[in-house]
Scaffold this motif. Structure first.
Motif, PDB file in Angstrom:
ATOM      1  N   ALA A 270       0.828  -1.205   0.000  1.00 28.49           N
ATOM      2  CA  ALA A 270       0.000   0.000   0.000  1.00 28.49           C
ATOM      3  C   ALA A 270       0.867   1.262   0.000  1.00 28.49           C
ATOM      4  N   GLU A 271       1.946   1.238   0.760  1.00 33.32           N
ATOM      5  CA  GLU A 271       2.846   2.398   0.796  1.00 33.32           C
ATOM      6  C   GLU A 271       3.503   2.613  -0.561  1.00 33.32           C
ATOM      7  N   ARG A 272       3.932   1.527  -1.192  1.00 37.84           N
ATOM      8  CA  ARG A 272       4.558   1.656  -2.511  1.00 37.84           C
ATOM      9  C   ARG A 272       3.562   2.167  -3.541  1.00 37.84           C
ATOM     10  N   ALA A 273       2.320   1.723  -3.440  1.00 38.13           N
ATOM     11  CA  ALA A 273       1.289   2.192  -4.370  1.00 38.13           C
ATOM     12  C   ALA A 273       1.044   3.686  -4.195  1.00 38.13           C
ATOM     13  N   ALA A 274       1.033   4.142  -2.949  1.00 39.18           N
ATOM     14  CA  ALA A 274       0.830   5.571  -2.692  1.00 39.18           C
ATOM     15  C   ALA A 274       1.992   6.391  -3.244  1.00 39.18           C
TER      16      ALA A 274
ATOM     17  N   ARG B 216       4.404  17.509 -14.997  1.00 39.91           N
ATOM     18  CA  ARG B 216       5.558  17.974 -15.774  1.00 39.91           C
ATOM     19  C   ARG B 216       5.304  17.829 -17.271  1.00 39.91           C
ATOM     20  N   ILE B 217       4.670  16.732 -17.662  1.00 41.42           N
ATOM     21  CA  ILE B 217       4.367  16.534 -19.081  1.00 41.42           C
ATOM     22  C   ILE B 217       3.387  17.590 -19.564  1.00 41.42           C
ATOM     23  N   ARG B 218       2.408  17.928 -18.729  1.00 45.18           N
ATOM     24  CA  ARG B 218       1.458  18.987 -19.113  1.00 45.18           C
ATOM     25  C   ARG B 218       2.178  20.308 -19.343  1.00 45.18           C
ATOM     26  N   VAL B 219       3.127  20.620 -18.470  1.00 49.74           N
ATOM     27  CA  VAL B 219       3.886  21.864 -18.634  1.00 49.74           C
ATOM     28  C   VAL B 219       4.673  21.831 -19.932  1.00 49.74           C
ATOM     29  N   LEU B 220       5.342  20.709 -20.200  1.00 54.49           N
ATOM     30  CA  LEU B 220       6.107  20.604 -21.443  1.00 54.49           C
ATOM     31  C   LEU B 220       5.203  20.704 -22.670  1.00 54.49           C
ATOM     32  N   GLU B 221       4.048  20.066 -22.617  1.00 53.57           N
ATOM     33  CA  GLU B 221       3.111  20.160 -23.731  1.00 53.57           C
ATOM     34  C   GLU B 221       2.656  21.596 -23.935  1.00 53.57           C
TER      35      GLU B 221
ATOM     36  N   ALA C 132       1.702   6.510  -7.015  1.00 56.73           N
ATOM     37  CA  ALA C 132       0.642   7.426  -7.449  1.00 56.73           C
ATOM     38  C   ALA C 132       1.121   8.872  -7.374  1.00 56.73           C
ATOM     39  N   THR C 133       1.839   9.200  -6.308  1.00 57.54           N
ATOM     40  CA  THR C 133       2.371  10.555  -6.170  1.00 57.54           C
ATOM     41  C   THR C 133       3.378  10.854  -7.268  1.00 57.54           C
ATOM     42  N   SER C 134       4.252   9.896  -7.523  1.00 62.06           N
ATOM     43  CA  SER C 134       5.257  10.072  -8.564  1.00 62.06           C
ATOM     44  C   SER C 134       4.598  10.221  -9.930  1.00 62.06           C
TER      45      SER C 134
END
Length: 92
Positions: A34-38, A50-55, A41-43
């Motif tokens: 569960a911790e790794r999934a969280a 970041r991709i939105r900014v680059l786009e 998700a954050t990452s």
């Protein structure tokens, strides 16, 4: 076989302890997952932002970005040639 009868309580206690230990291991693994999934998700959220900014940068400036990249490539090639010439003149 009759000699196992006095050992039965000890065997049962060992089985109970082993079962509790296995349950605890499973709970710890579930918590770790569960911790790794969280974290994942954050990452992923950060990468999507970041991709939105680059786009946005690419679509706002359009062709200008491509021409700037090409200009930087050309500039680097010129610098590399100048470095080689200065290196050759220092040797000669």
């Amino acid at each position: 076989m009759p000699f196992l009868i006095p050992l039965a309580p000890f065997i049962m206690v060992c089985f109970i302890v082993w079962t509790k230990h296995q349950r605890k291991l499973v709970e710890m693994e579930m918590q770790n997952t569960a911790e790794r999934a969280a974290l994942s998700a954050t990452s992923n959220k950060e990468l999507e932002d970041r991709i939105r900014v680059l786009e946005r940068i690419v679509t706002d400036k359009g062709y200008d970005v491509a021409s700037q990249i090409e200009a930087l490539r050309d500039h680097r090639q010129v610098e590399e040639r100048m470095d080689l010439r200065s290196h050759d003149s220092n040797l000669g």
